[in-house]
Design a protein around this motif. Structure first.
Motif, PDB file in Angstrom:
ATOM      1  N   GLN A 129       4.981   1.101   0.829  1.00  0.00           N
ATOM      2  CA  GLN A 129       5.816   1.100  -0.797  1.00  0.00           C
ATOM      3  C   GLN A 129       6.490   2.100  -0.464  1.00  0.00           C
ATOM      4  O   GLN A 129       7.679   2.350  -0.635  1.00  0.00           O
ATOM      5  CB  GLN A 129       5.147   1.868  -1.714  1.00  0.00           C
ATOM      6  CG  GLN A 129       4.083   0.118  -2.567  1.00  0.00           C
ATOM      7  CD  GLN A 129       3.555  -0.049  -3.622  1.00  0.00           C
ATOM      8  OE1 GLN A 129       3.618   1.135  -4.333  1.00  0.00           O
ATOM      9  NE2 GLN A 129       3.881  -0.733  -4.765  1.00  0.00           N
ATOM     10  N   LYS A 130       6.195   3.248   0.523  1.00  0.00           N
ATOM     11  CA  LYS A 130       6.840   4.878   1.158  1.00  0.00           C
ATOM     12  C   LYS A 130       8.352   4.020   1.296  1.00  0.00           C
ATOM     13  O   LYS A 130       9.263   5.084   1.965  1.00  0.00           O
ATOM     14  CB  LYS A 130       5.836   5.355   1.185  1.00  0.00           C
ATOM     15  CG  LYS A 130       5.843   7.073   1.473  1.00  0.00           C
ATOM     16  CD  LYS A 130       5.557   7.577   2.375  1.00  0.00           C
ATOM     17  CE  LYS A 130       4.861   7.745   3.276  1.00  0.00           C
ATOM     18  NZ  LYS A 130       4.156   8.867   4.108  1.00  0.00           N
ATOM     19  N   VAL A 146       4.869   7.745  -5.590  1.00  0.00           N
ATOM     20  CA  VAL A 146       3.792   6.651  -4.412  1.00  0.00           C
ATOM     21  C   VAL A 146       2.881   6.749  -4.730  1.00  0.00           C
ATOM     22  O   VAL A 146       2.075   5.558  -4.631  1.00  0.00           O
ATOM     23  CB  VAL A 146       4.488   6.527  -3.216  1.00  0.00           C
ATOM     24  CG1 VAL A 146       4.439   5.562  -2.716  1.00  0.00           C
ATOM     25  CG2 VAL A 146       6.424   5.843  -3.607  1.00  0.00           C
ATOM     26  N   LYS A 147       2.527   7.891  -4.274  1.00  0.00           N
ATOM     27  CA  LYS A 147       0.907   8.421  -3.942  1.00  0.00           C
ATOM     28  C   LYS A 147      -0.302   8.105  -5.555  1.00  0.00           C
ATOM     29  O   LYS A 147      -1.417   8.030  -5.207  1.00  0.00           O
ATOM     30  CB  LYS A 147       0.922   9.619  -3.557  1.00  0.00           C
ATOM     31  CG  LYS A 147      -0.794  10.161  -3.157  1.00  0.00           C
ATOM     32  CD  LYS A 147      -0.383  12.171  -2.594  1.00  0.00           C
ATOM     33  CE  LYS A 147      -1.875  12.144  -2.229  1.00  0.00           C
ATOM     34  NZ  LYS A 147      -1.758  13.343  -1.909  1.00  0.00           N
ATOM     35  N   ALA A 189      -0.834   4.879  -5.851  1.00  0.00           N
ATOM     36  CA  ALA A 189      -1.770   4.233  -5.374  1.00  0.00           C
ATOM     37  C   ALA A 189      -3.083   4.404  -5.345  1.00  0.00           C
ATOM     38  O   ALA A 189      -3.971   3.832  -5.409  1.00  0.00           O
ATOM     39  CB  ALA A 189      -1.373   4.545  -3.286  1.00  0.00           C
ATOM     40  N   ASN A 236       0.592  -1.169  -0.183  1.00  0.00           N
ATOM     41  CA  ASN A 236       0.190   0.094  -0.278  1.00  0.00           C
ATOM     42  C   ASN A 236       0.873   1.324   0.543  1.00  0.00           C
ATOM     43  O   ASN A 236       2.262   1.331   0.333  1.00  0.00           O
ATOM     44  CB  ASN A 236      -0.604   0.066   1.037  1.00  0.00           C
ATOM     45  CG  ASN A 236       0.300  -0.351   2.338  1.00  0.00           C
ATOM     46  OD1 ASN A 236       0.829   0.220   2.840  1.00  0.00           O
ATOM     47  ND2 ASN A 236      -0.813  -0.986   3.511  1.00  0.00           N
ATOM     48  N   TYR A 237       0.431   2.024   0.408  1.00  0.00           N
ATOM     49  CA  TYR A 237       0.672   3.837   0.447  1.00  0.00           C
ATOM     50  C   TYR A 237       1.925   3.525   1.103  1.00  0.00           C
ATOM     51  O   TYR A 237       3.135   3.732   0.867  1.00  0.00           O
ATOM     52  CB  TYR A 237       0.048   4.576   0.252  1.00  0.00           C
ATOM     53  CG  TYR A 237       1.270   6.472   0.620  1.00  0.00           C
ATOM     54  CD1 TYR A 237       1.472   6.600  -0.591  1.00  0.00           C
ATOM     55  CD2 TYR A 237       0.449   6.812   1.814  1.00  0.00           C
ATOM     56  CE1 TYR A 237       1.989   7.615  -0.487  1.00  0.00           C
ATOM     57  CE2 TYR A 237       1.329   8.282   1.541  1.00  0.00           C
ATOM     58  CZ  TYR A 237       1.784   8.336   0.721  1.00  0.00           C
ATOM     59  OH  TYR A 237       2.930   9.577   1.145  1.00  0.00           O
ATOM     60  N   GLN A 297       7.823  10.868  -2.855  1.00  0.00           N
ATOM     61  CA  GLN A 297       6.371  10.349  -2.106  1.00  0.00           C
ATOM     62  C   GLN A 297       5.116  10.583  -2.854  1.00  0.00           C
ATOM     63  O   GLN A 297       4.388   9.590  -2.937  1.00  0.00           O
ATOM     64  CB  GLN A 297       6.819  10.948  -0.980  1.00  0.00           C
ATOM     65  CG  GLN A 297       7.640  10.067   0.045  1.00  0.00           C
ATOM     66  CD  GLN A 297       7.733  11.099   2.022  1.00  0.00           C
ATOM     67  OE1 GLN A 297       6.596  12.227   1.142  1.00  0.00           O
ATOM     68  NE2 GLN A 297       8.460  10.872   2.321  1.00  0.00           N
TER      69      GLN A 297
END
Length: 389
Positions: free
Chosen positions: A69-70, A95-96, A99, A65-66, A92
């Motif tokens: 992975q962050k 990544v968002k 998601a 998930n976010y 970041q």
């Protein structure tokens, strides 16, 4: 209240190369994170009516998930030190984006509407990056300070209003260069005027013969920017098609084609802004039809309809009205062309019939003017007196 101001950037050659490098690294990271999510999805999903008796699945792992992975970003910078050149917040945001794309694919948006399967980004297809926050006083004259990137020059053609704070900055690569979109926010919210206090409302009927016709019988001509540029676009497109793939001439032709299409889009958007401003300067309520533009775009009128850009115009109109404390009301378009705006009786007519003539009350008007009056009446909830045409 939130608004977005866009400015063109004047990057140096060195800055443009560095920005291109950032975008390519973010593209690789986006594809890697998306592949990781697809890998988990394929390894862990199983139809309820097709589960094998003997499973040969690998060791199951938690759903990426976010946040998970962050947490991989510090290791990414350790294994690939060149990623440390990119600001942490920009990584970041990448990544968002993954998601959000995957969430819309599996669960849908807030209305439950699902998007298609997210696609991997090919070379040159990752065109924007976002700085979720900027430092204190990031603008000095015509210079903008981007965290970990440095000062960049921009065409500061309009100043940010007093009281607004810069929240985010999005750098976008377009056909003719780089642009920055600053998201600005002011905590004060304009008071929207109540419907019963409006003094100068108007109804508009969108069309392809005229861009719109108002309930007071005035109209705005349709510019048809795409149709007027078609001959030139066709010539440039032919040059792209005939050039060899991967050649320098093809790259030049592609850039030229992108600039030509961008010019059409920009002139159309400028027309929409000016038309919306003119409406809101003269009226405190604008009533329009709630159109199913995606459905209409599947008809034979698709090219003319998309050239008019009704969706973009109505979006601009609603946002500008909200920021000014004015009203826009979308009404059901059913029978707005058939009903008489004077007596309310239904007067059936075909599309070729351009004059509304009511046999019940004797009212006669242009078909589109009659529709605009019906739209206005539905929006305010009662008949509004207008001069007959």
């Amino acid at each position: 209240m939130r608004a977005a101001y866009q400015y063109r950037l004047r990057l140096t050659k060195k800055q443009a190369i560095e920005m291109d490098r950032w975008l390519e690294m973010l593209r690789f990271q986006y594809n890697y994170l998306l592949a990781d999510r697809f890998r988990w999805y394929e390894e862990n999903r199983c139809s309820i009516n097709a589960c094998p008796l003997v499973c040969h699945l690998p060791d199951l792992r938690d759903n990426p998930n976010y946040f998970s992975q962050k947490r991989t970003l510090p290791k990414l910078k350790k294994d690939r030190p060149w990623y440390a050149d990119i600001h942490a917040h920009v990584l970041q945001d990448c990544v968002k984006r993954v998601a959000l794309a995957f969430k819309k694919y599996l669960k849908g948006d807030f209305k439950g509407k699902k998007s298609g399967r997210p696609r991997f980004k090919g070379k040159g297809r990752y065109r924007s990056l976002t700085f979720p926050s900027l430092g204190k006083d990031p603008i000095k004259g015509s210079l903008l300070k981007l965290p970990k990137f440095g000062w960049v020059k921009m065409i500061y053609h309009r100043s940010i209003p007093e009281g607004f704070k810069i929240k985010t900055a999005t750098i976008t690569k377009k056909a003719d260069g780089y642009y920055v979109t600053l998201s600005i926010q002011d905590d004060t919210v304009p008071q929207t005027i109540p419907v019963y206090e409006v003094s100068n409302p108007v109804g508009i009927d969108m069309g392809l013969k005229s861009f719109l016709i108002k309930s007071d019988a005035s109209e705005v001509e349709i510019p048809q920017y795409y149709r007027k540029a078609q001959k030139r676009l066709k010539k440039i497109q032919k040059a792209v098609s005939r050039s060899k793939k991967g050649s320098a001439n093809r790259k030049k032709a592609v850039v030229k084609l992108g600039k030509a299409h961008k010019k059409v889009a920009d002139t159309r958007k400028d027309f929409h802004f000016k038309t919306a401003k003119n409406l809101l300067d003269n009226h405190d309520l604008v009533a329009h039809e709630k159109l199913n533009i995606k459905g209409l775009a599947r008809t034979r009128m698709a090219k003319s309809l998309l050239d008019a850009g009704w969706g973009q115009f109505l979006s601009i109109l609603s946002v500008k009205a909200l920021n000014a404390g004015l009203l826009t009301v979308a009404v059901n378009p059913k029978n707005t062309s058939q009903n008489c705006s004077n007596c309310g009786k239904k007067v059936p007519k075909k599309l070729k019939d351009r004059i509304h003539s009511c046999p019940n009350c004797g009212y006669t008007a242009d078909r589109d003017v009659n529709a605009a009056k019906n739209i206005l009446n539905l929006a305010v909830g009662h008949p509004v007196s207008n001069k007959a045409v």
